[in-house]
Design an enzyme around this catalytic site. Structure first.
Site, PDB file in Angstrom:
ATOM      1  N   GLU A 242      -8.039  85.919 -24.889  1.00 58.77           N
ATOM      2  CA  GLU A 242      -7.020  86.323 -25.866  1.00 58.77           C
ATOM      3  C   GLU A 242      -7.529  86.159 -27.292  1.00 58.77           C
ATOM      4  O   GLU A 242      -7.287  87.012 -28.152  1.00 58.77           O
ATOM      5  CB  GLU A 242      -5.744  85.510 -25.657  1.00 58.77           C
TER       6      GLU A 242
ATOM      7  N   GLU B 106      -9.423  93.028 -32.490  1.00 57.96           N
ATOM      8  CA  GLU B 106      -8.390  93.775 -33.203  1.00 57.96           C
ATOM      9  C   GLU B 106      -8.458  93.531 -34.710  1.00 57.96           C
ATOM     10  O   GLU B 106      -8.263  94.461 -35.497  1.00 57.96           O
ATOM     11  CB  GLU B 106      -7.013  93.405 -32.657  1.00 57.96           C
TER      12      GLU B 106
END
Length: 78
Positions: A25, A32
């Site tokens: 994660e 991103e």
């Protein structure tokens, strides 16, 4: 993990899957952030990078759920 695992190896495996999920994660968030830092414009490669990161999180989540589910199954029904 200490409650479900019968041996040190099982405890490490259960805790390790959660840590793996958190690590993936964090890597996905980094991907991103880098893609957004470069440009907010829509681009096919940017979309693919974000999609691959999300897919990696999904795979890690499914693996974590499988390991924890099998440990719960073994604890209550085994």
């Amino acid at each position: 993990a200490p409650w479900l695992g019968h041996t040190c190896g099982e405890v490490c495996m259960l805790a390790g899957r959660v840590l793996l999920l958190l690590t993936v994660e964090v890597v996905n968030s980094a991907i991103e952030a880098v893609v957004d830092r470069i440009s907010f414009d829509l681009h096919d490669l940017s979309k693919r990078a974000k999609d691959y990161g999300s897919a990696a999180v999904l795979i890690a989540l499914l693996l974590c759920a499988l390991v924890w589910g099998s440990a719960l199954w073994r604890r209550w029904l085994g």
